[in-house]
Write an enzyme that holds these catalytic residues in place. Structure first.
Site, PDB file in Angstrom:
ATOM      1  N   CYS A   2      96.413 -50.398 -17.336  1.00 26.74           N
ATOM      2  CA  CYS A   2      97.020 -49.478 -16.377  1.00 26.74           C
ATOM      3  C   CYS A   2      96.219 -49.445 -15.073  1.00 26.74           C
ATOM      4  O   CYS A   2      95.058 -49.829 -15.031  1.00 26.74           O
ATOM      5  CB  CYS A   2      97.084 -48.072 -16.961  1.00 26.74           C
ATOM      6  SG  CYS A   2      97.894 -47.998 -18.573  1.00 26.74           S
ATOM      7  N   ARG A  27      98.522 -56.173 -12.356  1.00 29.11           N
ATOM      8  CA  ARG A  27      97.889 -55.878 -13.634  1.00 29.11           C
ATOM      9  C   ARG A  27      98.897 -55.737 -14.768  1.00 29.11           C
ATOM     10  O   ARG A  27      98.526 -55.699 -15.929  1.00 29.11           O
ATOM     11  CB  ARG A  27      97.067 -54.586 -13.509  1.00 29.11           C
ATOM     12  CG  ARG A  27      95.927 -54.726 -12.530  1.00 29.11           C
ATOM     13  CD  ARG A  27      95.489 -53.374 -12.015  1.00 29.11           C
ATOM     14  NE  ARG A  27      94.720 -52.630 -12.980  1.00 29.11           N
ATOM     15  CZ  ARG A  27      93.404 -52.690 -13.122  1.00 29.11           C
ATOM     16  NH1 ARG A  27      92.718 -53.517 -12.360  1.00 29.11           N
ATOM     17  NH2 ARG A  27      92.778 -51.954 -13.996  1.00 29.11           N
ATOM     18  N   TRP A  74     101.102 -49.222 -18.473  1.00 29.62           N
ATOM     19  CA  TRP A  74     101.484 -50.282 -19.410  1.00 29.62           C
ATOM     20  C   TRP A  74     101.530 -49.627 -20.777  1.00 29.62           C
ATOM     21  O   TRP A  74     100.517 -49.172 -21.293  1.00 29.62           O
ATOM     22  CB  TRP A  74     100.461 -51.409 -19.362  1.00 29.62           C
ATOM     23  CG  TRP A  74     100.849 -52.632 -20.118  1.00 29.62           C
ATOM     24  CD1 TRP A  74     101.969 -53.399 -19.954  1.00 29.62           C
ATOM     25  CD2 TRP A  74     100.090 -53.267 -21.158  1.00 29.62           C
ATOM     26  NE1 TRP A  74     101.954 -54.455 -20.818  1.00 29.62           N
ATOM     27  CE2 TRP A  74     100.821 -54.406 -21.565  1.00 29.62           C
ATOM     28  CE3 TRP A  74      98.869 -52.988 -21.771  1.00 29.62           C
ATOM     29  CZ2 TRP A  74     100.369 -55.262 -22.579  1.00 29.62           C
ATOM     30  CZ3 TRP A  74      98.424 -53.849 -22.774  1.00 29.62           C
ATOM     31  CH2 TRP A  74      99.163 -54.969 -23.176  1.00 29.62           C
ATOM     32  N   ASN A 100      93.780 -44.594 -18.139  1.00 27.41           N
ATOM     33  CA  ASN A 100      93.837 -45.978 -18.606  1.00 27.41           C
ATOM     34  C   ASN A 100      93.029 -46.037 -19.899  1.00 27.41           C
ATOM     35  O   ASN A 100      91.881 -45.613 -19.930  1.00 27.41           O
ATOM     36  CB  ASN A 100      93.229 -46.924 -17.564  1.00 27.41           C
ATOM     37  CG  ASN A 100      93.231 -48.371 -18.025  1.00 27.41           C
ATOM     38  OD1 ASN A 100      93.938 -48.731 -18.962  1.00 27.41           O
ATOM     39  ND2 ASN A 100      92.449 -49.198 -17.359  1.00 27.41           N
ATOM     40  N   GLY A 101      93.629 -46.561 -20.984  1.00 29.56           N
ATOM     41  CA  GLY A 101      92.918 -46.651 -22.250  1.00 29.56           C
ATOM     42  C   GLY A 101      93.733 -46.082 -23.390  1.00 29.56           C
ATOM     43  O   GLY A 101      94.935 -45.854 -23.273  1.00 29.56           O
ATOM     44  N   GLU A 496      95.482 -74.667 -23.382  1.00 36.83           N
ATOM     45  CA  GLU A 496      95.660 -73.916 -22.142  1.00 36.83           C
ATOM     46  C   GLU A 496      97.020 -74.205 -21.505  1.00 36.83           C
ATOM     47  O   GLU A 496      97.683 -73.302 -20.993  1.00 36.83           O
ATOM     48  CB  GLU A 496      94.525 -74.246 -21.167  1.00 36.83           C
ATOM     49  CG  GLU A 496      94.622 -73.599 -19.798  1.00 36.83           C
ATOM     50  CD  GLU A 496      94.591 -72.081 -19.811  1.00 36.83           C
ATOM     51  OE1 GLU A 496      94.890 -71.486 -18.764  1.00 36.83           O
ATOM     52  OE2 GLU A 496      94.287 -71.482 -20.865  1.00 36.83           O
ATOM     53  N   LYS A 500      99.866 -71.344 -20.794  1.00 35.63           N
ATOM     54  CA  LYS A 500     100.461 -71.071 -19.481  1.00 35.63           C
ATOM     55  C   LYS A 500     101.986 -71.058 -19.574  1.00 35.63           C
ATOM     56  O   LYS A 500     102.646 -70.202 -18.978  1.00 35.63           O
ATOM     57  CB  LYS A 500     100.010 -72.123 -18.457  1.00 35.63           C
ATOM     58  CG  LYS A 500      98.604 -71.923 -17.956  1.00 35.63           C
ATOM     59  CD  LYS A 500      98.475 -70.666 -17.125  1.00 35.63           C
ATOM     60  CE  LYS A 500      97.078 -70.107 -17.161  1.00 35.63           C
ATOM     61  NZ  LYS A 500      96.699 -69.426 -18.397  1.00 35.63           N
ATOM     62  N   GLU A 503     103.085 -67.868 -21.382  1.00 29.54           N
ATOM     63  CA  GLU A 503     102.815 -66.640 -20.641  1.00 29.54           C
ATOM     64  C   GLU A 503     103.861 -66.347 -19.578  1.00 29.54           C
ATOM     65  O   GLU A 503     104.287 -65.197 -19.422  1.00 29.54           O
ATOM     66  CB  GLU A 503     101.443 -66.737 -19.937  1.00 29.54           C
ATOM     67  CG  GLU A 503     100.254 -66.534 -20.838  1.00 29.54           C
ATOM     68  CD  GLU A 503      98.953 -66.654 -20.068  1.00 29.54           C
ATOM     69  OE1 GLU A 503      98.080 -65.803 -20.258  1.00 29.54           O
ATOM     70  OE2 GLU A 503      98.809 -67.595 -19.257  1.00 29.54           O
ATOM     71  N   HIS A 519      99.528 -83.666 -39.487  1.00 31.43           N
ATOM     72  CA  HIS A 519      99.247 -82.713 -40.568  1.00 31.43           C
ATOM     73  C   HIS A 519     100.157 -81.491 -40.497  1.00 31.43           C
ATOM     74  O   HIS A 519      99.755 -80.389 -40.849  1.00 31.43           O
ATOM     75  CB  HIS A 519      97.775 -82.296 -40.517  1.00 31.43           C
ATOM     76  CG  HIS A 519      96.837 -83.430 -40.756  1.00 31.43           C
ATOM     77  ND1 HIS A 519      96.490 -83.872 -42.004  1.00 31.43           N
ATOM     78  CD2 HIS A 519      96.193 -84.243 -39.867  1.00 31.43           C
ATOM     79  CE1 HIS A 519      95.663 -84.898 -41.906  1.00 31.43           C
ATOM     80  NE2 HIS A 519      95.460 -85.142 -40.609  1.00 31.43           N
ATOM     81  N   LYS A 620      96.716 -58.014 -16.738  1.00 26.92           N
ATOM     82  CA  LYS A 620      95.724 -58.940 -16.200  1.00 26.92           C
ATOM     83  C   LYS A 620      94.429 -58.893 -16.998  1.00 26.92           C
ATOM     84  O   LYS A 620      93.827 -59.915 -17.282  1.00 26.92           O
ATOM     85  CB  LYS A 620      95.455 -58.613 -14.722  1.00 26.92           C
ATOM     86  CG  LYS A 620      94.430 -59.528 -14.061  1.00 26.92           C
ATOM     87  CD  LYS A 620      94.886 -60.976 -14.082  1.00 26.92           C
ATOM     88  CE  LYS A 620      93.868 -61.906 -13.455  1.00 26.92           C
ATOM     89  NZ  LYS A 620      94.217 -63.319 -13.676  1.00 26.92           N
TER      90      LYS A 620
END
Length: 625
Positions: A2, A27, A74, A100-101, A496, A500, A503, A519, A620
């Site tokens: 947040c 964020r 958020w 925030n938290g 990575e 991406k 995301e 496998h 973020k």
């Protein structure tokens, strides 16, 4: 994660807070709100959705004042909705809180308050804190917040205003970042990120864990939770405002992808010795902070030279950088390395001692799991080092030492430039340690350094292929599953690249070591499963194996996209699409192979109409569990 913005001063608080909230949009959030003391009364406006919705509501209500708080939420407790948006007020409507938290003991606190007659309007844990303050309020908002915090368990950054004391903001933090901005002419700001306030001041104080600040036009006072005064250093924000603008490009992410030729250079700048003879990292060569030893000359470099084992912890993209660090460290300096998900390491019986160096990698320097893992390692006697981008962040302050990335603010939620800076710094560390312990000759080190110094210009060469990569993306935009494969240094790049794509485009993608395809994942291969191979030929033996893997995919009608070395004419005969990168040393290839994968993910996401800077459900920096 947040966003919090607060202001007290002589200006109209509304445009200051709204502007700050817009700076924090990157964020990730699902709702926003603002609380202002207007004509002696707290006025709260909030709504679900983007800040533009809040902006429209505020314009209709014509609120104004000189003190207020803003928030982007958020969702954690309670669904995204108008009633769950922050700020929240107590039962009287005279106290407003942004948070925030996560309050971990919210259920027991809520029961306690309900038994005392409190009534709640939302499903959030934050509203409980507002009512806790009300429970303890006896005309002193600071004291009420202190008493409420004693009962509160979990991670938090709080900011509070009270209409009975209209010239005060009280803010506190534990586990979630909070910064105080010191403006001119009796003006102060509070925010969860300096990005939100840098337009108004460059002088900031980073609040520490379990610290509380009382802000008034006449000044500020910082104490711990027991009301013991704490002296804090005022720091200067050094980066410029243009670092947090799009620079004429459509998205922050694209801007940050294109900045990498500069940010990789900045990660090296001032750290390469004259005539490319070696590496100097001041953060590793300074005395270690807070070390429980009589060795006053102990440094991070000395700890690495004496280390029997290195553990690197991180989350998400930083974990992928850590995997590359493992390959680099073991191949160049011969020290055993373990890479751990920070979220797992913090809860395991982490086996470390004074001969273990634990390196935490985090762009923000605030990632809760990484911070907790470093704290646990430190408690058990290990030397802790931080690789972070955000100056003054908690990891930077709490580790024994470390190295800054110097990538500048990264606004796009999907990390790009921070990743390449992390890999660059890990390479510099390996070169420094390798020279110091005489594993690398001066001649070999010079060759490695010259190759590293070429990377920025080589990144520019790859970026010039952006339109060609867009054309490839157009062909694959409607596929819903991808497989990414690589070996050696480029196995983490496969991970990575897949991350991406997931995301920002919401396409299912998986990364694997190429040999692991046989496998299990090979069962998925058909004409509807494109496979991205990172197939550079810097390591001849591995390259031959990759070619065999490509042939296996082709025989099952899979479509192949290859990231190949420049000048390789043969791979085009077996791959459907080829993107080339300039040749470099094997351990530096990740700095180049990741660039086309970032661009590929970006272009596909844009073609699919996704908001690449604000991907759904993502924040973020993750400062809660």
């Amino acid at each position: 994660m947040c966003g919090i913005v607060g202001y007290i001063g002589k200006k109209n608080v509304v445009p200051v807070v709204l502007e700050g909230l817009k700076k924090l949009e990157y964020r990730g959030y699902d709702s926003s709100g603002i609380a202002v003391i207007d004509k002696g009364k707290i006025s709260v406006l909030k709504c679900r959705g983007r800040i533009v919705n809040l902006d429209n509501i505020v314009k209709k209500k014509h609120i104004s004042g000189n003190i207020g708080l803003g928030h982007t939420r958020w969702a954690t407790h309670g669904d995204p909705s108008d009633r769950n948006a922050h700020p929240h007020t107590d039962g009287s409507g005279k106290i407003a809180v942004v948070h925030n938290g996560i309050i971990e003991n919210y259920a027991s606190l809520k029961k306690l308050l309900i038994d005392e007659g409190h009534k709640f309007k939302s499903d959030t844990d934050t509203e409980i804190f507002a009512h806790l303050i009300q429970k303890f309020y006896r005309g002193n908002i600071l004291k009420a917040v202190q008493e409420a915090l004693v009962l509160t368990e979990g991670a938090y950054a709080f900011a509070v205003i009270c209409e009975n004391e209209p010239d005060k903001i009280v803010a506190a933090r534990f586990g979630s970042p909070l910064v105080i901005g010191i403006g001119k002419d009796e003006e102060y700001l509070v925010a969860s990120d300096p990005v939100a306030i840098v337009k108004h001041t460059r002088k900031v104080i980073y609040l520490g864990d379990k610290e509380i600040v009382l802000i008034q036009p006449s000044g500020y006072r910082i104490t711990d939770i027991n009301n013991v005064e704490v002296e804090k250093e005022i720091e200067e924000i050094t980066w410029s405002l243009d670092k947090i603008t799009k620079g004429g490009l459509p998205h922050y992410m694209l801007k940050e992808i294109f900045e990498q030729s500069q940010t990789v250079y900045d990660a090296m700048r001032g750290r390469i010795l004259k005539d490319n003879a070696g590496v100097k990292l001041g953060g590793l060569e300074s005395p270690l902070k807070g070390l429980a030893t009589e060795d006053k000359e102990a440094t991070g470099l000395k700890a690495l030279l004496n280390a029997k084992r290195i553990i690197i912890v991180g989350c998400g993209t930083s974990w992928h950088a850590a995997l590359i660090g493992e390959y680099i460290f073991e191949n160049i300096i011969g020290i055993p390395v373990a890479v751990e998900y920070a979220s797992e390491a913090r809860y395991r019986n982490l086996i470390v001692d004074k001969n273990t160096v634990v390196i935490g990698i985090s762009q923000s320097g605030e990632t809760l799991d990484t911070l907790a893992a470093l704290r646990e390692a430190k408690k058990r006697g290990a030397i802790t080092l931080g690789l972070v981008n955000a100056v003054g962040s908690t990891i930077a302050r709490e580790t024994h030492g470390g190295v800054y990335l110097h990538a500048g603010p990264e606004i796009g939620v999907a990390s790009t430039k921070a990743f390449t800076s992390q890999v660059c710094v890990l390479s510099l560390i390996a070169l420094l340690v390798g020279q110091e312990n005489h594993l690398i000759t001066k001649k070999k080190a010079g060759h490695m350094i010259r190759s590293l110094l070429k990377i920025p210009s080589q990144i520019k060469e790859i970026l010039r292929q952006s339109k060609a990569i867009l054309n490839i993306a157009k062909h694959y935009v409607n596929f819903n599953n991808f497989l990414y494969l690589g070996r050696g240094y480029n196995f983490p790049i496969a991970l990575e690249g897949a991350l991406k794509l997931k995301e920002i485009s919401y396409i299912h993608a998986e990364g694997y070591p190429a040999a692991e395809m046989k496998h299990g994942p090979i069962a998925l291969i058909d004409k509807n499963m494109p496979v991205v191979f990172v197939a550079t030929d810097t390591e001849d033996q591995i390259y031959k194996k990759i070619i065999s893997n490509i042939e296996e995919v082709r025989s099952r009608k899979g479509q192949v996209i290859a990231i190949a070395s420049e000048g390789n004419s043969s791979i085009g005969k077996i791959a459907d699409s080829v993107i080339t990168i300039p040749k470099t040393l094997d351990f530096l290839t990740p700095l180049l192979t990741v660039i086309p994968l970032q661009l590929f993910a970006y272009h596909i996401a844009v073609l699919r109409g996704c908001d690449v800077d604000k991907p759904r459900n993502l924040a973020k920096s993750v400062t809660v569990e």
